[in-house]
Scaffold this active site. Structure first.
Site, PDB file in Angstrom:
ATOM      1  N   GLU A 166       0.801  -1.235   0.000  1.00 21.67           N
ATOM      2  CA  GLU A 166       0.000   0.000   0.000  1.00 21.67           C
ATOM      3  C   GLU A 166       0.831   1.282   0.000  1.00 21.67           C
ATOM      4  O   GLU A 166       0.611   2.204   0.782  1.00 21.67           O
ATOM      5  CB  GLU A 166      -0.955  -0.027   1.208  1.00 21.67           C
ATOM      6  CG  GLU A 166      -1.841  -1.273   1.232  1.00 21.67           C
ATOM      7  CD  GLU A 166      -2.719  -1.382   2.460  1.00 21.67           C
ATOM      8  OE1 GLU A 166      -2.726  -0.451   3.277  1.00 21.67           O
ATOM      9  OE2 GLU A 166      -3.398  -2.413   2.606  1.00 21.67           O
ATOM     10  N   GLU A 283      -6.307 -10.599  -1.089  1.00 23.66           N
ATOM     11  CA  GLU A 283      -7.078 -10.354   0.142  1.00 23.66           C
ATOM     12  C   GLU A 283      -8.587 -10.299  -0.134  1.00 23.66           C
ATOM     13  O   GLU A 283      -9.310  -9.504   0.415  1.00 23.66           O
ATOM     14  CB  GLU A 283      -6.592  -9.057   0.810  1.00 23.66           C
ATOM     15  CG  GLU A 283      -5.109  -9.035   1.096  1.00 23.66           C
ATOM     16  CD  GLU A 283      -4.640  -7.820   1.868  1.00 23.66           C
ATOM     17  OE1 GLU A 283      -5.493  -7.107   2.443  1.00 23.66           O
ATOM     18  OE2 GLU A 283      -3.427  -7.556   1.920  1.00 23.66           O
TER      19      GLU A 283
HETATM   20  O1  G3I Z   1      -2.365  -8.398  18.873  1.00 23.43           O
HETATM   21  C1  G3I Z   1      -2.892  -7.229  19.512  1.00 23.43           C
HETATM   22  C2  G3I Z   1      -3.362  -7.584  20.916  1.00 23.43           C
HETATM   23  O2  G3I Z   1      -2.232  -7.953  21.700  1.00 23.43           O
HETATM   24  C3  G3I Z   1      -4.064  -6.366  21.512  1.00 23.43           C
HETATM   25  O3  G3I Z   1      -4.592  -6.733  22.787  1.00 23.43           O
HETATM   26  C4  G3I Z   1      -5.215  -5.943  20.585  1.00 23.43           C
HETATM   27  C5  G3I Z   1      -5.990  -4.767  21.110  1.00 23.43           C
HETATM   28  O4  G3I Z   1      -5.187  -3.604  20.935  1.00 23.43           O
HETATM   29  O5  G3I Z   1      -4.670  -5.587  19.303  1.00 23.43           O
HETATM   30  C6  G3I Z   1      -4.078  -6.719  18.688  1.00 23.43           C
HETATM   31  O6  G3I Z   1      -3.544  -6.332  17.446  1.00 23.43           O
HETATM   32  C7  G3I Z   1      -4.571  -6.128  16.441  1.00 23.43           C
HETATM   33  C8  G3I Z   1      -4.240  -7.047  15.269  1.00 23.43           C
HETATM   34  O7  G3I Z   1      -5.145  -6.804  14.162  1.00 23.43           O
HETATM   35  C9  G3I Z   1      -4.333  -8.538  15.657  1.00 23.43           C
HETATM   36  O8  G3I Z   1      -5.652  -8.820  16.018  1.00 23.43           O
HETATM   37  C10 G3I Z   1      -4.460  -4.669  15.979  1.00 23.43           C
HETATM   38  O9  G3I Z   1      -4.894  -3.838  17.037  1.00 23.43           O
HETATM   39  C11 G3I Z   1      -5.375  -4.471  14.778  1.00 23.43           C
HETATM   40  O10 G3I Z   1      -5.169  -3.161  14.239  1.00 23.43           O
HETATM   41  C12 G3I Z   1      -4.987  -5.470  13.678  1.00 23.43           C
HETATM   42  O11 G3I Z   1      -5.879  -5.288  12.591  1.00 23.43           O
HETATM   43  C13 G3I Z   1      -5.414  -5.877  11.370  1.00 23.43           C
HETATM   44  C14 G3I Z   1      -5.209  -4.742  10.338  1.00 23.43           C
HETATM   45  O12 G3I Z   1      -4.824  -5.314   9.071  1.00 23.43           O
HETATM   46  C15 G3I Z   1      -4.105  -3.793  10.779  1.00 23.43           C
HETATM   47  O13 G3I Z   1      -2.896  -4.498  10.789  1.00 23.43           O
HETATM   48  C16 G3I Z   1      -6.489  -6.827  10.859  1.00 23.43           C
HETATM   49  O14 G3I Z   1      -6.589  -7.959  11.730  1.00 23.43           O
HETATM   50  C17 G3I Z   1      -6.114  -7.325   9.460  1.00 23.43           C
HETATM   51  O15 G3I Z   1      -7.174  -8.108   8.901  1.00 23.43           O
HETATM   52  C18 G3I Z   1      -5.866  -6.131   8.523  1.00 23.43           C
HETATM   53  O16 G3I Z   1      -5.429  -6.648   7.301  1.00 23.43           O
HETATM   54  C19 G3I Z   1      -5.069  -5.647   6.318  1.00 23.43           C
HETATM   55  C20 G3I Z   1      -3.886  -6.169   5.531  1.00 23.43           C
HETATM   56  O17 G3I Z   1      -2.817  -6.469   6.401  1.00 23.43           O
HETATM   57  C21 G3I Z   1      -3.481  -5.182   4.448  1.00 23.43           C
HETATM   58  N1  G3I Z   1      -4.613  -4.873   3.561  1.00 23.43           N
HETATM   59  C22 G3I Z   1      -5.817  -4.389   4.277  1.00 23.43           C
HETATM   60  C23 G3I Z   1      -6.237  -5.419   5.330  1.00 23.43           C
HETATM   61  C24 G3I Z   1      -7.518  -4.987   6.034  1.00 23.43           C
HETATM   62  O18 G3I Z   1      -7.282  -3.815   6.734  1.00 23.43           O
END
Ligand code: G3I
Length: 373
Positions: A166, A283
């Site tokens: 991205e 995705e």
């Molecule tokens: O692991 C931590 C946990 O320790 C903590 O307690 C919790 C609450 O703060 O957060 C957890 O991390 C979260 C992580 O997902 C794992 O669940 C992050 O906050 C959260 O922001 C993260 O969201 C992911 C997002 O990308 C941001 O990285 C989504 O699961 C994931 O599906 C999404 O995937 C992205 C692709 O990588 C790139 N393309 C877009 C796609 C959708 O946004």
């Protein structure tokens, strides 16, 4: 029922080889799912020399045996949803956390599955220590070390890597359409080349990929982004950067899909393929927020988007893999986004919360079947 060189199961024909490989290739799930007499989507993909996979959650892949069983049955490609992103895998300057990705790599090997890495460079979920430690002087060192360590750990084992994710954001106003990120600020546009060269040095066998979203529809915004992505890809190729593939995220939405035009996607994929790049649908999912609550209605609308999009996408010979962003509605990032006023759960992936194959699953199977071998 037998046909010349294999068996007809349900509505599809499979060679003896596909049946044998699928049935005995992995311990979690035998050839035939407990729920139906049809092999998983991995068999439909394999029949057309494609890979089908999904984003795998953590720690659910380790802790939920049902999820692991269905994942192994349906997929021959796995992408970690989060655990190989910059922050989760490298939480402190001197500390990496490879436990989840190591587990996933072993899971892939046990289940005759490949793994793709996501993602070596991204502006989101980055190093928590970036702002306090990294600057224009040391950025290249930290970035090259990160890539050498992370990609180097799985050298020769990865199908592909999303090297940069991205990097395009036209709204940021740059002439080249690049997103204004810390990496652009520290190193300029050359950070892209630095990342791809570092990844190639770390893992010469992985297919190095640029991955992006918001490119699917016949709208002015998507058109501008397609132009900027093509410019980025052409620039890397012209500078001889080691890039091998483009990742089309394809986060679709039932309502937005009214702006889908087959010829627009065909043209974009032809343009990407003309650069000598493979294309992965990386995705794929279909937002259902604007469909009625009625599950049958929603499943039908979501399935039609899967089939209409994939049938066109799979016309392009350069498309080699399709991954959905998750496998089951039980674990989807869309559960928390655009919640439905009624509170009804999202129904956006091939399997429902109980791992039952939905119309979307059959739509994807038919799209694979439509692929000219
Ligand atoms: O692991 C931590 C946990 O320790 C903590 O307690 C919790 C609450 O703060 O957060 C957890 O991390 C979260 C992580 O997902 C794992 O669940 C992050 O906050 C959260 O922001 C993260 O969201 C992911 C997002 O990308 C941001 O990285 C989504 O699961 C994931 O599906 C999404 O995937 C992205 C692709 O990588 C790139 N393309 C877009 C796609 C959708 O946004």
């Amino acid at each position: 029922m037998r046909f010349e060189s294999g068996y007809t199961i349900g509505m599809h024909k499979f060679s003896r080889r596909t049946i044998f490989r699928t049935a005995f290739a992995f311990p979690f799930a035998g050839l035939l799912s407990a729920q139906s007499s049809e092999p998983g989507l991995r068999a439909y993909a394999a029949k057309k020399k494609l890979l089908y996979g999904a984003a795998a959650g953590w720690p659910v892949l380790r802790d939920d045996a049902d999820y692991a069983k269905h994942f192994a049955e349906e997929c021959n490609l796995l992408v970690p949803e989060n655990v190989l992103k910059m922050g989760p895998v490298h939480p402190e300057p001197e500390r990496y956390n490879f436990e989840p990705a190591d587990y996933m790599m072993e899971f892939c090997k046990k289940n005759d599955m490949r793994m793709r890495g996501h993602t070596l460079v991204w502006h989101s979920q980055g190093w928590p220590w970036l702002k306090t430690t990294v600057n224009a002087t040391n950025a290249r060192k930290y970035l090259e070390e990160h890539i050498a360590t992370v990609a180097g750990r799985y050298r020769g084992q990865m199908h592909s890597w999303d090297v940069v994710n991205e990097a395009v954001e036209v709204a940021d106003g740059r002439e080249d359409g690049l997103r204004k990120t810390a990496w652009l600020e520290f190193l300029g546009p050359e950070y892209l080349d630095i990342a791809f060269h570092a990844a190639a040095a770390a893992d010469p066998q992985a297919k190095l990929t640029y991955n992006d979203y918001g490119l699917d529809y016949d709208t002015p915004g998507n058109e501008k982004k397609r132009d900027a992505v093509l410019r980025l890809l052409r620039g890397l190729k012209d500078r001889k950067a080691p890039i091998h593939a483009f990742g089309m995220q394809a986060h679709l939405d039932w309502k937005a899909f009214q702006n889908f035009k087959a010829e627009t996607l065909r043209r974009f994929f032809r343009d990407v393929a003309s650069l000598g790049l493979e294309i992965y649908i990386t995705e794929l999912d279909v937002g259902d927020r604007d469909l009625p609550d009625d599950e049958a209605e929603r499943d039908k609308g979501v399935a039609k988007v899967y089939e209409d999009y994939l049938t066109v996408a799979l016309e392009e010979p350069a498309v080699k893999a399709v991954l959905t962003w998750g496998l089951t509605d039980r674990y989807t990032w869309l559960a928390g986004r655009n919640r439905r006023p009624s509170g009804a759960g999202a129904r956006v992936l091939p399997l429902d919360r109980e791992y039952k194959r939905k119309p979307a699953w059959h739509a994807i199977a038919r799209a694979f079947e439509s692929r000219k071998a």
